[in-house]
Design an enzyme around this catalytic site. Structure first.
Site, mmCIF file in Angstrom:
data_model
loop_
_atom_site.group_PDB
_atom_site.id
_atom_site.type_symbol
_atom_site.label_atom_id
_atom_site.label_comp_id
_atom_site.label_asym_id
_atom_site.label_seq_id
_atom_site.Cartn_x
_atom_site.Cartn_y
_atom_site.Cartn_z
ATOM 1 N N ASN B 386 29.024 45.874 6.889
ATOM 2 C CA ASN B 386 28.787 44.461 6.607
ATOM 3 C C ASN B 386 28.447 43.695 7.891
ATOM 4 O OD1 ASN B 386 28.763 41.826 5.741
ATOM 5 N ND2 ASN B 386 30.670 41.947 4.591
ATOM 6 N N ASP B 387 29.450 43.437 8.724
ATOM 7 C CA ASP B 387 29.208 42.601 9.902
ATOM 8 C C ASP B 387 28.157 43.190 10.843
ATOM 9 O OD1 ASP B 387 31.076 40.773 9.014
ATOM 10 O OD2 ASP B 387 32.728 41.752 10.054
ATOM 11 N N VAL B 388 28.091 44.517 10.934
ATOM 12 C CA VAL B 388 27.158 45.135 11.899
ATOM 13 C C VAL B 388 25.705 45.048 11.437
ATOM 14 C CG1 VAL B 388 28.875 46.701 12.873
ATOM 15 C CG2 VAL B 388 27.470 47.477 10.961
ATOM 16 N N PHE B 426 35.158 42.151 8.331
ATOM 17 C CA PHE B 426 36.264 41.810 9.211
ATOM 18 C C PHE B 426 36.118 40.415 9.803
ATOM 19 C CE2 PHE B 426 38.051 41.876 13.551
ATOM 20 C CZ PHE B 426 39.379 41.921 13.183
ATOM 21 N N ALA B 427 34.871 40.023 10.085
ATOM 22 C CA ALA B 427 34.648 38.720 10.713
ATOM 23 C C ALA B 427 34.911 37.578 9.734
ATOM 24 C CB ALA B 427 33.224 38.627 11.258
#
Lengths: 96, 460
Positions: B386-388, B426-427
């Site tokens: 997701n965040d990456v 996570f972010a």
């Protein structure tokens, strides 16, 4: 060993470690970590001396536990690294 | 040559083997040999140490070696590749714990003999602190990765941490000033133990790669300082080699997340960022798709990039992904993997998982290799990441992840995201990629979704 000699070893080894590791491809980061982690189990040789020297019961017990922990670290570490790396190579062998 | 000369010479040989071993571990071709060289170095060191004439009782040693080996073998053989981060954390902790005990035993013996000097006391205090933090920190990291512990931070944690740090420093000073009172040494160990727990308990899953790399550095450093206690050059050399490599890996991980080490250990993601509302970002622009539709798009693709994240490990989807890759390869489609440096829970975690599924490591491209190729990619399949892959890192300077290097998957013609839900990573921020025009969402369990796509491809 005088303190200065010991510090010399320390500093030179740190520089050498940085040089050795700085160009490792990301693919190998996990095996590198578990392999270098196994090397840090070198504290085992200190544990062997502590456990085997008949100084007091307390130092023998501390040494014994240290031997067990460090041996897990060393044996498990090298073994699991070998396991991982064997998977890496088998993948490429099948292709070529 | 007397016995101690033989031991010293053997230690030199072992040090050289360690250096060659670590060098070998740096390249895929030489890595298996590097590992063997390292292990041989260790064997040489152990045998040479057994020659030490101060060792009088070998029964204890043998018992310890046998028990430790048995446990080590069982752990190493049983572990699944998805569980590798936990195991490495555990081994790190054991190494750190052993260093504390060694320093403790040696310190007590020297104090008993009345031979303690400042240098030894300082080294013993340092080893105790670094080693015990490594031990308890690693155990907490292990518990969190194994998901037996889901604690996070609590209020007043920072204060408690500061108090304990003061206690630890004071105790360390007292160890040096008054080494005969060994109570100070154990107070230092106790304070360090709690510090290790507090230091890792609040760290989130996505920061685990940094934490494990840092603990790796600590375990090396603890061995090195133990070498100062024991006056043993091999411990100093091997420990600092490992310490340095751990520091480098920690640095790489921090750079890959655009976070400082300080932020990882002491804070969470910068609070200054403005987080967009999820409904606002997604609205009704999210396109959901089916396995059949994905199969149809893949059939006409020439180049496919698969981007795995931690979700792939959770779903144990690596073998399913291998099947997908082979099916596409058979149809003449080029398939590569694009791997973000902090995908997964430890450095290189995804690479090991995919290697387990017999995927050639030459197909695994890192971020710098794969990013320039997305523009020429027909389909990018994102699995459990997701965040990456969040384009906000590039476009929104106010975003909490602004400046973090990401995989530019949105440059490819079509993006298929396999994910359980639109939940944040996570972010904790929404990902506009999911609502982009070229993006299709395939909701569901990673493994099942991939197998469905493979089945649809084979039926077509």
């Amino acid at each position: 060993m005088t303190l200065l000699v010991a510090l010399t070893l320390f500093v030179l080894a740190v520089f050498l470690g940085m040089e050795l590791i700085s160009k490792v491809p990301a693919t190998l980061h996990t095996p590198l970590m578990s392999g270098s982690n196994a090397v840090s189990g070198i504290t085992l040789i200190g544990a062997l001396v502590s456990a085997g020297t008949d100084h007091s019961t307390l130092t023998t017990v501390l040494g014994f536990v240290a031997v067990v922990l460090a041996t897990i670290n060393v044996v498990g570490g090298f073994l699991v690294t070998g396991r991982m790396l064997s998977m890496f190579s088998s993948g490429s062998r099948k292709r070529s | 040559m007397n016995a101690s000369d033989v031991t010293a010479a053997a230690y030199l040989v072992a040090a050289v083997l360690f250096i060659l071993g670590l060098k070998g571990l740096g390249r895929p071709r030489t890595a298996p040999r590097g590992n063997l060289l390292g292990a041989s170095g260790m064997l040489v060191a152990i045998l040479a140490t057994l020659l030490d004439r101060s060792i009088v009782d070998f029964r204890v040693l043998l018992a310890g070696l046998v028990i430790g080996s048995a446990i080590g073998v069982v752990l190493a053989v049983r572990v699944q590749m998805t569980g590798m981060p936990q195991l490495v954390a555990l081994f790190n902790g054991f190494g750190g714990g052993a260093s504390v005990l060694v320093a403790g035993a040696s310190f007590l013996a020297v104090v008993d003999d009345g031979l303690v000097d400042d240098q030894l006391a300082v080294a013993a205090a340092l080893t105790a602190l670094i080693g015990i933090v490594t031990l308890t920190g690693s155990l907490v990291a292990f518990a969190k990765l194994q998901e037996v512990l889901s604690l996070s931070g609590f209020r007043g944690q920072g204060v408690l941490r500061a108090v304990l740090a003061v206690v630890a420093v004071a105790a360390a000073v007292m160890v040096v000033v008054s080494p005969a009172d060994t109570g100070w040494f154990w107070l230092l160990v106790g304070a360090g133990a709690i510090l290790g727990v507090l230091g890792t308990v609040a760290i989130g899953g996505a920061d685990m790669p940094v934490v494990i790399a840092l603990l790796n550095a600590f375990s090396g450093l603890a061995a090195s300082t133990a070498g100062f206690v024991l006056d043993n050059p091999l411990l100093i050399i091997a420990g600092s080699l490992v310490g340095a490599s751990g520091v480098i890996l920690t640095q790489i991980m921090c750079t890959s997340m655009n976070r400082s080490l300080f932020d990882v250990v002491f804070g969470s993601i910068s609070a200054s960022g403005v987080v967009a509302d999820a409904d606002e970002v997604y609205g009704d622009r999210v396109t959901s798709t089916s396995a059949e539709e994905v199969a149809m798009i893949l059939e006409v693709a020439d180049r496919v990039v698969i981007v795995p994240g931690y979700g792939l490990a959770v779903a144990q989807a690596q073998h399913a992904v291998r099947d997908l890759m082979r099916t596409l390869n058979d149809a003449g489609t080029e398939v590569v993997f694009g791997i973000h440096p902090v995908a997964g829970r430890m450095p290189g975690h995804m690479n090991v998982l995919l290697a387990e599924a017999e995927i050639d490591y030459e197909c695994l491209l890192d971020m710098d290799q794969v990013n320039p190729t997305f523009a020429q990619t027909d389909v990018t399949i994102v699995i459990g990441a997701n965040d990456v892959v969040n384009p906000l890192a590039r476009t929104d300077p106010d975003s909490p992840i602004a400046g973090m290097p990401v995989l530019n998957v949105d440059e490819s013609r079509t993006v298929v995201v396999i994910k359980r839900s639109l939940g944040a990573g996570f972010a904790g921020i929404p990902n506009p990629l999911f609502a982009a025009d070229g993006t299709l969402m395939l909701f569901g369990d990673g493994k099942k979704a991939v197998l469905d796509v493979v089945a649809a491809l084979l039926n077509a």
